[in-house]
Design a protein around this motif. Sequence first.
Motif, PDB file in Angstrom:
ATOM      1  N   TYR A   1     -86.282  66.909  -4.178  1.00 40.91           N
ATOM      2  CA  TYR A   1     -85.054  66.858  -3.555  1.00 40.91           C
ATOM      3  C   TYR A   1     -84.030  65.768  -3.654  1.00 40.91           C
ATOM      4  O   TYR A   1     -82.946  65.957  -3.163  1.00 40.91           O
ATOM      5  CB  TYR A   1     -85.719  66.793  -2.036  1.00 40.91           C
ATOM      6  N   LEU A   2     -84.410  64.782  -4.404  1.00 37.70           N
ATOM      7  CA  LEU A   2     -83.535  63.543  -4.498  1.00 37.70           C
ATOM      8  C   LEU A   2     -83.393  63.133  -5.720  1.00 37.70           C
ATOM      9  O   LEU A   2     -84.178  62.496  -6.435  1.00 37.70           O
ATOM     10  CB  LEU A   2     -84.182  62.234  -3.831  1.00 37.70           C
TER      11      LEU A   2
ATOM     12  N   LEU B   1     -80.974  70.248   1.004  1.00 39.40           N
ATOM     13  CA  LEU B   1     -81.207  71.338   0.126  1.00 39.40           C
ATOM     14  C   LEU B   1     -81.824  72.701   0.976  1.00 39.40           C
ATOM     15  O   LEU B   1     -82.705  72.373   1.731  1.00 39.40           O
ATOM     16  CB  LEU B   1     -82.139  71.007  -0.989  1.00 39.40           C
ATOM     17  N   ASP B   2     -81.055  73.813   0.578  1.00 35.05           N
ATOM     18  CA  ASP B   2     -81.568  74.709   1.564  1.00 35.05           C
ATOM     19  C   ASP B   2     -82.879  75.377   1.175  1.00 35.05           C
ATOM     20  O   ASP B   2     -83.524  75.972   2.106  1.00 35.05           O
ATOM     21  CB  ASP B   2     -80.836  76.093   1.141  1.00 35.05           C
ATOM     22  N   PHE B   3     -83.907  74.848   0.307  1.00 31.07           N
ATOM     23  CA  PHE B   3     -85.181  74.844   0.411  1.00 31.07           C
ATOM     24  C   PHE B   3     -86.181  73.747   0.711  1.00 31.07           C
ATOM     25  O   PHE B   3     -87.353  73.958   0.677  1.00 31.07           O
ATOM     26  CB  PHE B   3     -85.707  75.176  -1.117  1.00 31.07           C
ATOM     27  N   ASN B   4     -85.384  72.724   1.442  1.00 31.59           N
ATOM     28  CA  ASN B   4     -86.236  71.714   2.085  1.00 31.59           C
ATOM     29  C   ASN B   4     -86.666  71.953   3.374  1.00 31.59           C
ATOM     30  O   ASN B   4     -85.864  71.427   4.307  1.00 31.59           O
ATOM     31  CB  ASN B   4     -85.348  70.396   1.654  1.00 31.59           C
ATOM     32  N   ILE B   5     -87.376  72.931   3.595  1.00 34.17           N
ATOM     33  CA  ILE B   5     -88.070  73.265   4.855  1.00 34.17           C
ATOM     34  C   ILE B   5     -88.299  72.377   5.856  1.00 34.17           C
ATOM     35  O   ILE B   5     -87.777  72.203   6.898  1.00 34.17           O
ATOM     36  CB  ILE B   5     -88.871  74.635   4.802  1.00 34.17           C
ATOM     37  N   PRO B   6     -89.306  71.350   5.464  1.00 37.25           N
ATOM     38  CA  PRO B   6     -89.436  70.082   6.264  1.00 37.25           C
ATOM     39  C   PRO B   6     -88.231  69.579   6.920  1.00 37.25           C
ATOM     40  O   PRO B   6     -88.239  69.244   8.132  1.00 37.25           O
ATOM     41  CB  PRO B   6     -90.446  69.322   5.594  1.00 37.25           C
ATOM     42  N   SER B   7     -87.211  69.153   6.186  1.00 35.38           N
ATOM     43  CA  SER B   7     -86.088  68.534   6.534  1.00 35.38           C
ATOM     44  C   SER B   7     -85.255  69.442   7.358  1.00 35.38           C
ATOM     45  O   SER B   7     -84.523  68.775   8.444  1.00 35.38           O
ATOM     46  CB  SER B   7     -85.472  67.805   5.472  1.00 35.38           C
ATOM     47  N   ILE B   8     -85.059  70.518   7.060  1.00 42.96           N
ATOM     48  CA  ILE B   8     -84.242  71.472   7.831  1.00 42.96           C
ATOM     49  C   ILE B   8     -84.999  71.557   9.408  1.00 42.96           C
ATOM     50  O   ILE B   8     -84.083  71.529  10.431  1.00 42.96           O
ATOM     51  CB  ILE B   8     -84.395  72.706   7.226  1.00 42.96           C
TER      52      ILE B   8
ATOM     53  N   THR C   1     -75.185  70.311  -8.200  1.00 45.64           N
ATOM     54  CA  THR C   1     -75.919  70.440  -9.673  1.00 45.64           C
ATOM     55  C   THR C   1     -76.660  69.298  -9.673  1.00 45.64           C
ATOM     56  O   THR C   1     -76.425  68.203  -9.342  1.00 45.64           O
ATOM     57  CB  THR C   1     -74.966  70.468 -10.612  1.00 45.64           C
ATOM     58  N   MET C   2     -78.108  69.743  -9.561  1.00 46.50           N
ATOM     59  CA  MET C   2     -79.237  68.456  -9.638  1.00 46.50           C
ATOM     60  C   MET C   2     -79.403  68.125 -10.935  1.00 46.50           C
ATOM     61  O   MET C   2     -78.999  68.735 -11.858  1.00 46.50           O
ATOM     62  CB  MET C   2     -80.492  69.065  -8.781  1.00 46.50           C
TER      63      MET C   2
ATOM     64  N   ASP D   1     -81.699  68.780 -12.916  1.00 49.43           N
ATOM     65  CA  ASP D   1     -82.101  70.158 -13.999  1.00 49.43           C
ATOM     66  C   ASP D   1     -80.797  71.077 -14.401  1.00 49.43           C
ATOM     67  O   ASP D   1     -81.084  71.776 -15.246  1.00 49.43           O
ATOM     68  CB  ASP D   1     -83.217  71.182 -13.289  1.00 49.43           C
ATOM     69  N   LYS D   2     -79.938  70.484 -13.919  1.00 49.95           N
ATOM     70  CA  LYS D   2     -78.527  71.111 -14.315  1.00 49.95           C
ATOM     71  C   LYS D   2     -78.247  72.587 -13.779  1.00 49.95           C
ATOM     72  O   LYS D   2     -77.378  73.201 -14.147  1.00 49.95           O
ATOM     73  CB  LYS D   2     -78.436  71.138 -15.873  1.00 49.95           C
ATOM     74  N   LEU D   3     -78.956  72.789 -12.662  1.00 53.06           N
ATOM     75  CA  LEU D   3     -79.022  74.172 -12.396  1.00 53.06           C
ATOM     76  C   LEU D   3     -78.502  73.895 -10.589  1.00 53.06           C
ATOM     77  O   LEU D   3     -78.517  73.078 -10.207  1.00 53.06           O
ATOM     78  CB  LEU D   3     -80.498  74.805 -12.176  1.00 53.06           C
ATOM     79  N   PRO D   4     -77.458  74.806 -10.380  1.00 54.65           N
ATOM     80  CA  PRO D   4     -77.046  74.929  -9.133  1.00 54.65           C
ATOM     81  C   PRO D   4     -77.927  74.926  -7.988  1.00 54.65           C
ATOM     82  O   PRO D   4     -78.534  75.655  -8.086  1.00 54.65           O
ATOM     83  CB  PRO D   4     -75.788  76.041  -9.004  1.00 54.65           C
ATOM     84  N   LYS D   5     -77.599  74.242  -6.931  1.00 58.91           N
ATOM     85  CA  LYS D   5     -78.335  74.208  -5.652  1.00 58.91           C
ATOM     86  C   LYS D   5     -77.590  74.350  -4.449  1.00 58.91           C
ATOM     87  O   LYS D   5     -76.520  73.986  -4.615  1.00 58.91           O
ATOM     88  CB  LYS D   5     -79.452  73.185  -5.543  1.00 58.91           C
ATOM     89  N   THR D   6     -78.038  74.871  -3.510  1.00 62.96           N
ATOM     90  CA  THR D   6     -77.184  74.982  -2.102  1.00 62.96           C
ATOM     91  C   THR D   6     -77.661  73.799  -1.224  1.00 62.96           C
ATOM     92  O   THR D   6     -78.914  73.733  -0.870  1.00 62.96           O
ATOM     93  CB  THR D   6     -77.608  76.292  -1.571  1.00 62.96           C
ATOM     94  N   MET D   7     -76.571  73.016  -1.142  1.00 61.88           N
ATOM     95  CA  MET D   7     -76.614  71.845   0.038  1.00 61.88           C
ATOM     96  C   MET D   7     -76.274  72.235   1.217  1.00 61.88           C
ATOM     97  O   MET D   7     -75.302  72.904   1.414  1.00 61.88           O
ATOM     98  CB  MET D   7     -75.768  70.710  -0.436  1.00 61.88           C
ATOM     99  N   CYS D   8     -77.187  72.382   2.305  1.00 60.52           N
ATOM    100  CA  CYS D   8     -76.680  72.533   3.778  1.00 60.52           C
ATOM    101  C   CYS D   8     -76.287  71.495   4.574  1.00 60.52           C
ATOM    102  O   CYS D   8     -77.128  70.402   4.554  1.00 60.52           O
ATOM    103  CB  CYS D   8     -77.859  73.513   4.134  1.00 60.52           C
ATOM    104  N   ILE D   9     -75.348  71.548   5.340  1.00 61.71           N
ATOM    105  CA  ILE D   9     -75.021  70.477   6.388  1.00 61.71           C
ATOM    106  C   ILE D   9     -75.586  71.087   7.633  1.00 61.71           C
ATOM    107  O   ILE D   9     -74.918  71.955   8.141  1.00 61.71           O
ATOM    108  CB  ILE D   9     -73.577  70.322   6.188  1.00 61.71           C
ATOM    109  N   TYR D  10     -76.363  70.287   8.287  1.00 59.37           N
ATOM    110  CA  TYR D  10     -76.664  70.401   9.845  1.00 59.37           C
ATOM    111  C   TYR D  10     -75.813  69.561  10.712  1.00 59.37           C
ATOM    112  O   TYR D  10     -76.017  68.410  10.153  1.00 59.37           O
ATOM    113  CB  TYR D  10     -78.130  70.696   9.993  1.00 59.37           C
ATOM    114  N   ALA D  11     -75.521  69.905  11.830  1.00 62.08           N
ATOM    115  CA  ALA D  11     -74.744  68.904  12.631  1.00 62.08           C
ATOM    116  C   ALA D  11     -75.195  69.071  14.146  1.00 62.08           C
ATOM    117  O   ALA D  11     -75.515  70.117  14.315  1.00 62.08           O
ATOM    118  CB  ALA D  11     -73.188  69.041  12.769  1.00 62.08           C
ATOM    119  N   ALA D  12     -75.267  68.150  14.743  1.00 62.11           N
ATOM    120  CA  ALA D  12     -75.572  68.142  16.288  1.00 62.11           C
ATOM    121  C   ALA D  12     -74.727  67.225  17.103  1.00 62.11           C
ATOM    122  O   ALA D  12     -74.278  66.157  16.489  1.00 62.11           O
ATOM    123  CB  ALA D  12     -77.132  67.768  16.446  1.00 62.11           C
TER     124      ALA D  12
END
Length: 170
Positions: free
Chosen positions: A36-37, A129-136, A153-154, A156-167
């Motif tokens: 994740y980091l 990241l969209d697959f970081n379920i505990p943080s989501i 791009t992380m 591993d050079k592969l694109p990942k999806t970063m999600c922004i959650y707001a409150a």
Amino acid sequence: MNYHISPHLYLTPLNIEQANVLLEAVDMSRESLEIYLPWAQAVTDLNSAKKYITERQDMPGSRYFSIMYHKQFMGVFAVKSVEAPNTCEIGYWLCEQARGNALIDHILSVMLPSLKEEQKIRHIEFHCLDFNIPSIKIAQRAGAKLIRSYSVTMQDKLPKTMCIYAAVLS
């Protein structure tokens, strides 16, 4: 400034003297942190742990804290500056042995009201990241909703999806 969350949980400003324990925490949890980091891959010795701390101390408008649980270093909690007024990003990481104890939920229960009162923060963001379920799930329990996502791009050079959650802090 220290923040006492509970009798056994507190935050203290991250400082260079903690480089050793930070490195140990990263080493103990390296495999899961690197997923994740991206910075975790670069923290491999005492000098790189000191660099990690110094870089965070030098970030304008941001505050980084050591998460201390039963007097042991367990990770980092951050209140990061963002472009929007009265808004901050919440960031954190925990070593594996600290996970599953709801530490971040406990920290947020104290820090969010404190941020609202002390710094007049009205909005918070979590970048996950969209697959970081505990943080989501942590973001959602804090009342955050998905507002946008983008590609990153992380290591591993592969694109990942970063999600922004707001409150909105009420």
